[in-house]
Design a protein around this motif. Structure first.
Motif, PDB file in Angstrom:
ATOM      1  N   GLN A   1     -71.700   2.660 -13.746  1.00  0.00           N
ATOM      2  CA  GLN A   1     -70.364   1.887 -13.480  1.00  0.00           C
ATOM      3  C   GLN A   1     -69.945   3.119 -11.959  1.00  0.00           C
ATOM      4  O   GLN A   1     -69.397   2.524 -10.355  1.00  0.00           O
ATOM      5  CB  GLN A   1     -69.166   1.973 -14.004  1.00  0.00           C
ATOM      6  N   ILE A   2     -69.941   4.460 -12.183  1.00  0.00           N
ATOM      7  CA  ILE A   2     -69.426   5.809 -10.760  1.00  0.00           C
ATOM      8  C   ILE A   2     -70.654   5.311  -9.734  1.00  0.00           C
ATOM      9  O   ILE A   2     -69.764   4.532  -8.585  1.00  0.00           O
ATOM     10  CB  ILE A   2     -69.670   6.862 -11.487  1.00  0.00           C
TER      11      ILE A   2
ATOM     12  N   GLN B   1     -84.308  -1.817 -14.172  1.00  0.00           N
ATOM     13  CA  GLN B   1     -83.887  -1.464 -15.303  1.00  0.00           C
ATOM     14  C   GLN B   1     -83.067  -0.454 -15.579  1.00  0.00           C
ATOM     15  O   GLN B   1     -82.211  -0.384 -16.921  1.00  0.00           O
ATOM     16  CB  GLN B   1     -85.663  -0.446 -16.403  1.00  0.00           C
ATOM     17  N   LEU B   2     -82.284  -0.116 -15.027  1.00  0.00           N
ATOM     18  CA  LEU B   2     -80.969   1.154 -15.157  1.00  0.00           C
ATOM     19  C   LEU B   2     -80.214  -0.142 -14.400  1.00  0.00           C
ATOM     20  O   LEU B   2     -78.933   0.523 -14.829  1.00  0.00           O
ATOM     21  CB  LEU B   2     -80.567   2.851 -14.192  1.00  0.00           C
ATOM     22  N   GLY B   3     -79.845  -0.988 -14.111  1.00  0.00           N
ATOM     23  CA  GLY B   3     -79.561  -1.975 -13.504  1.00  0.00           C
ATOM     24  C   GLY B   3     -78.685  -1.381 -12.195  1.00  0.00           C
ATOM     25  O   GLY B   3     -77.416  -1.737 -11.374  1.00  0.00           O
ATOM     26  N   LEU B   4     -79.418  -0.929 -11.215  1.00  0.00           N
ATOM     27  CA  LEU B   4     -79.391  -0.183 -10.069  1.00  0.00           C
ATOM     28  C   LEU B   4     -80.050  -0.455  -8.805  1.00  0.00           C
ATOM     29  O   LEU B   4     -80.217  -0.506  -8.156  1.00  0.00           O
ATOM     30  CB  LEU B   4     -79.432   1.018  -9.713  1.00  0.00           C
ATOM     31  N   GLY B   5     -80.847  -2.035  -9.083  1.00  0.00           N
ATOM     32  CA  GLY B   5     -81.517  -2.468  -8.246  1.00  0.00           C
ATOM     33  C   GLY B   5     -81.269  -3.444  -7.196  1.00  0.00           C
ATOM     34  O   GLY B   5     -79.669  -3.185  -7.228  1.00  0.00           O
ATOM     35  N   TYR B   6     -81.649  -3.734  -5.983  1.00  0.00           N
ATOM     36  CA  TYR B   6     -81.450  -4.197  -4.732  1.00  0.00           C
ATOM     37  C   TYR B   6     -80.461  -5.597  -5.008  1.00  0.00           C
ATOM     38  O   TYR B   6     -79.827  -5.168  -4.521  1.00  0.00           O
ATOM     39  CB  TYR B   6     -82.082  -4.454  -3.858  1.00  0.00           C
ATOM     40  N   ASP B   7     -81.268  -6.173  -5.875  1.00  0.00           N
ATOM     41  CA  ASP B   7     -79.658  -7.256  -6.080  1.00  0.00           C
ATOM     42  C   ASP B   7     -79.103  -7.447  -6.152  1.00  0.00           C
ATOM     43  O   ASP B   7     -77.780  -7.654  -6.258  1.00  0.00           O
ATOM     44  CB  ASP B   7     -80.748  -8.296  -6.714  1.00  0.00           C
ATOM     45  N   LYS B   8     -78.921  -6.347  -7.476  1.00  0.00           N
ATOM     46  CA  LYS B   8     -77.548  -5.649  -8.521  1.00  0.00           C
ATOM     47  C   LYS B   8     -77.283  -5.244  -7.205  1.00  0.00           C
ATOM     48  O   LYS B   8     -75.365  -5.326  -7.065  1.00  0.00           O
ATOM     49  CB  LYS B   8     -77.618  -4.950  -9.396  1.00  0.00           C
ATOM     50  N   LEU B   9     -77.097  -3.989  -6.623  1.00  0.00           N
ATOM     51  CA  LEU B   9     -75.948  -3.613  -5.594  1.00  0.00           C
ATOM     52  C   LEU B   9     -75.808  -4.317  -4.409  1.00  0.00           C
ATOM     53  O   LEU B   9     -74.814  -4.788  -3.671  1.00  0.00           O
ATOM     54  CB  LEU B   9     -77.181  -2.280  -5.137  1.00  0.00           C
ATOM     55  N   LYS B  10     -76.434  -5.293  -4.114  1.00  0.00           N
ATOM     56  CA  LYS B  10     -76.284  -6.167  -2.823  1.00  0.00           C
ATOM     57  C   LYS B  10     -75.340  -7.329  -3.071  1.00  0.00           C
ATOM     58  O   LYS B  10     -74.670  -7.699  -2.566  1.00  0.00           O
ATOM     59  CB  LYS B  10     -77.678  -6.769  -2.389  1.00  0.00           C
ATOM     60  N   ALA B  11     -74.834  -7.395  -4.491  1.00  0.00           N
ATOM     61  CA  ALA B  11     -74.090  -8.284  -4.485  1.00  0.00           C
ATOM     62  C   ALA B  11     -72.940  -7.275  -4.949  1.00  0.00           C
ATOM     63  O   ALA B  11     -72.013  -8.752  -4.266  1.00  0.00           O
ATOM     64  CB  ALA B  11     -74.451  -8.661  -6.293  1.00  0.00           C
ATOM     65  N   ILE B  12     -72.787  -6.643  -5.193  1.00  0.00           N
ATOM     66  CA  ILE B  12     -71.640  -5.384  -4.806  1.00  0.00           C
ATOM     67  C   ILE B  12     -71.438  -5.287  -3.343  1.00  0.00           C
ATOM     68  O   ILE B  12     -69.987  -4.960  -2.980  1.00  0.00           O
ATOM     69  CB  ILE B  12     -71.871  -3.982  -5.203  1.00  0.00           C
ATOM     70  N   ASN B  13     -72.423  -5.281  -2.488  1.00  0.00           N
ATOM     71  CA  ASN B  13     -72.058  -4.943  -1.592  1.00  0.00           C
ATOM     72  C   ASN B  13     -73.436  -5.518  -0.802  1.00  0.00           C
ATOM     73  O   ASN B  13     -73.915  -5.286   0.060  1.00  0.00           O
ATOM     74  CB  ASN B  13     -72.093  -3.252  -0.910  1.00  0.00           C
ATOM     75  N   PRO B  14     -72.357  -6.569   0.099  1.00  0.00           N
ATOM     76  CA  PRO B  14     -73.898  -7.533   0.937  1.00  0.00           C
ATOM     77  C   PRO B  14     -74.846  -6.882   2.191  1.00  0.00           C
ATOM     78  O   PRO B  14     -75.524  -7.148   2.292  1.00  0.00           O
ATOM     79  CB  PRO B  14     -73.232  -9.169   0.970  1.00  0.00           C
ATOM     80  N   SER B  15     -73.228  -6.065   2.912  1.00  0.00           N
ATOM     81  CA  SER B  15     -73.297  -5.000   4.113  1.00  0.00           C
ATOM     82  C   SER B  15     -74.556  -3.604   3.582  1.00  0.00           C
ATOM     83  O   SER B  15     -74.852  -3.475   4.397  1.00  0.00           O
ATOM     84  CB  SER B  15     -72.411  -5.325   4.374  1.00  0.00           C
ATOM     85  N   LEU B  16     -74.877  -3.758   2.309  1.00  0.00           N
ATOM     86  CA  LEU B  16     -75.522  -2.449   1.614  1.00  0.00           C
ATOM     87  C   LEU B  16     -77.325  -2.028   2.714  1.00  0.00           C
ATOM     88  O   LEU B  16     -78.440  -2.985   2.438  1.00  0.00           O
ATOM     89  CB  LEU B  16     -75.224  -2.291   0.645  1.00  0.00           C
ATOM     90  N   VAL B  17     -77.337  -1.352   2.997  1.00  0.00           N
ATOM     91  CA  VAL B  17     -78.697  -1.058   3.282  1.00  0.00           C
ATOM     92  C   VAL B  17     -79.104  -0.378   2.016  1.00  0.00           C
ATOM     93  O   VAL B  17     -79.002   1.202   2.036  1.00  0.00           O
ATOM     94  CB  VAL B  17     -78.783   0.170   4.811  1.00  0.00           C
ATOM     95  N   TYR B  18     -80.185  -0.848   1.602  1.00  0.00           N
ATOM     96  CA  TYR B  18     -81.204  -0.245   0.855  1.00  0.00           C
ATOM     97  C   TYR B  18     -82.250   0.424   0.859  1.00  0.00           C
ATOM     98  O   TYR B  18     -83.264  -0.462   1.232  1.00  0.00           O
ATOM     99  CB  TYR B  18     -80.595  -1.553  -1.007  1.00  0.00           C
ATOM    100  N   CYS B  19     -82.624   1.568   0.647  1.00  0.00           N
ATOM    101  CA  CYS B  19     -84.292   2.306   0.543  1.00  0.00           C
ATOM    102  C   CYS B  19     -84.421   2.374  -0.884  1.00  0.00           C
ATOM    103  O   CYS B  19     -84.015   3.290  -1.682  1.00  0.00           O
ATOM    104  CB  CYS B  19     -83.943   3.031   1.874  1.00  0.00           C
ATOM    105  N   SER B  20     -85.939   2.206  -1.046  1.00  0.00           N
ATOM    106  CA  SER B  20     -86.650   2.822  -2.192  1.00  0.00           C
ATOM    107  C   SER B  20     -88.123   3.286  -1.242  1.00  0.00           C
ATOM    108  O   SER B  20     -88.966   2.666  -0.608  1.00  0.00           O
ATOM    109  CB  SER B  20     -86.951   1.017  -2.540  1.00  0.00           C
ATOM    110  N   LEU B  21     -87.958   4.568  -1.456  1.00  0.00           N
ATOM    111  CA  LEU B  21     -89.240   5.137  -1.494  1.00  0.00           C
ATOM    112  C   LEU B  21     -90.125   5.640  -2.315  1.00  0.00           C
ATOM    113  O   LEU B  21     -90.102   6.095  -3.429  1.00  0.00           O
ATOM    114  CB  LEU B  21     -89.017   6.561  -0.338  1.00  0.00           C
ATOM    115  N   SER B  22     -91.149   4.609  -2.294  1.00  0.00           N
ATOM    116  CA  SER B  22     -91.924   5.345  -3.619  1.00  0.00           C
ATOM    117  C   SER B  22     -93.546   5.806  -3.329  1.00  0.00           C
ATOM    118  O   SER B  22     -93.894   5.869  -2.027  1.00  0.00           O
ATOM    119  CB  SER B  22     -92.348   3.639  -4.152  1.00  0.00           C
TER     120      SER B  22
END
Length: 402
Positions: free
Chosen positions: A80-81, A103-124
């Motif tokens: 939640q933090i 799995q942690l509930g911190l994926g792109y779709d979840k965080l995009k729903a919280i903040n639609p203007s979020l830039v989400y970067c995944s480096l793998s």
């Protein structure tokens, strides 16, 4: 003057080398980095030696200009933090294994729903598609998989990795470029988006002309050591007291080299007249050049070649580069006041901006150093913070208000 990313807040869930290198770039550009670390041990790189007054040099190198908070992401209150911070941020960066954030509930779709203007970067390690996407991977593993390790070294030598974190820090660069591009798009449209990059993609891209040469010729590239597949003479040569590097990429430079060596007759020699001819006869030509170079020291030759307009350098050790006058002249080192380390300094990012300077403003943080300050700014009360401390969802020192 503020950096160009001043006012941008980044929630940073990265560890090791690649992700923290990415957020270091954003931090030096002025962004506020909230580095979220796991309880007790924090970022893995904190334990990577050697150690400078108890601090791991890997961590020190790539975590300046950041704030550290400790959050247990396995607890709902800890997640939640992150949700609360993401709601107030512009950028989120993670470099976990594939699907771990989901799995942690911190994926792109979840965080995009919280903040639609979020830039989400995944480096793998291997990207978001394909059979390898779930594999763990470090820099050396990706070097092997992308072909870099297969062409590194000299003919007949053992396999060796490129001895710097070239794919970790390279993918960090591409990730940063992707984020900045997405922020520019966000500025124009208000839209956030997903940015992805990987060590493997970076490695394949950096195979560059070797890959295209194979497509054209069908021949596997040979190990060239310090030499070049396309130019000659181009490589390491033995002088009287050490090695120097000479790079000749065209006929004009070859003529200048011949002039310095006192061998202008080579310019019209059919074996050396053109670059393809020189490449075909590179070993023979190298022996002739070294016979002349051994008459003087490497320093003497570098001076003569520089005056003759020929690209060259001594092959330097780390200690020489650290104390090199050129490093000082271009201001590569930033001196910082560290509470425990005397004469602490770090190399800056290798570019400059005249109107919105890149800067190192803060030494790397202690584990959880800023937990309470970050939560307070996010609107958490003292009571809430005490409750989170009691459950172990966070770690840090609560400042008691008088």
């Amino acid at each position: 003057m503020e950096g160009p990313l001043s006012g941008i807040t980044v929630v940073d869930l990265t560890t090791n080398i690649s992700g923290p290198s990415l957020t270091m770039i954003l931090a030096d550009l002025g962004a506020e980095i909230i580095k979220i670390e796991r309880p007790d041990n924090g970022d893995d790189s904190r334990a990577m030696g050697p150690f400078w007054e108890g601090e791991g040099v890997y961590f020190l190198h790539i975590n300046r200009n950041k704030q550290s908070m400790v959050v247990d992401l396995k607890q709902e209150s800890g997640r939640q933090i992150v949700y609360d911070l993401v709601g107030q941020a512009e950028v989120f960066v993670e470099n976990f294994r594939f699907n771990k954030c989901e799995q942690l509930g911190l994926g792109y779709d979840k965080l995009k729903a919280i903040n639609p203007s979020l830039v989400y970067c995944s480096l793998s390690a291997y990207g978001q598609e394909g059979e390898l996407r779930e594999r763990p991977g470090y820099d050396a593993i990706a070097q092997a998989d992308a072909g870099l390790m297969g062409i590194n070294g000299s003919e007949g030598s053992e396999v060796s990795r490129i001895p710097v974190s070239i794919l970790d820090q390279g993918s960090a660069m591409w990730g940063a470029i992707g984020i900045i591009s997405a922020l520019f798009h966000r500025e124009r449209t208000g839209e956030g988006q997903l940015v992805t990059t990987s060590l493997y993609e970076t490695g394949v891209f950096w195979m560059g002309y070797h890959m295209l040469s194979w497509l054209v010729t069908g021949k596997e590239p040979e190990k060239m050591g310090a030499n070049h597949t396309a130019f000659a003479p181009y490589g390491a040569f033995q002088a009287g007291d050490g090695l120097l590097m000479i790079g000749i990429s065209n006929n004009s430079l070859f003529k200048r080299l011949c002039s310095v060596l006192g061998k202008l007759e080579w310019v019209e020699d059919p074996r050396y007249k053109t670059n393809p001819a020189r490449v075909q006869n590179m070993k023979e030509l190298a022996v002739k050049i070294e016979n002349i170079l051994q008459e003087k020291t490497a320093d003497d030759w570098v001076d003569l070649l520089a005056r003759g307009g020929v690209p060259s350098s001594k092959i330097k050790r780390v200690s020489e580069v650290a104390n090199d006058e050129q490093s000082e002249a271009v201001g590569m080192w930033s001196n910082l006041l560290h509470p425990e380390i005397t004469d602490f300094k770090l190399p800056r990012l290798p570019f400059s901006l005249s109107e919105s300077p890149v800067s190192i403003r803060k030494v790397p943080p202690k584990l959880g150093e800023n937990t309470m300050d970050i939560l307070e700014r996010a609107g958490y009360s003292e009571e809430q913070m005490r409750s989170l401390l009691d459950t172990g969802a966070i770690q840090g020192n609560l400042k008691v208000k008088k």
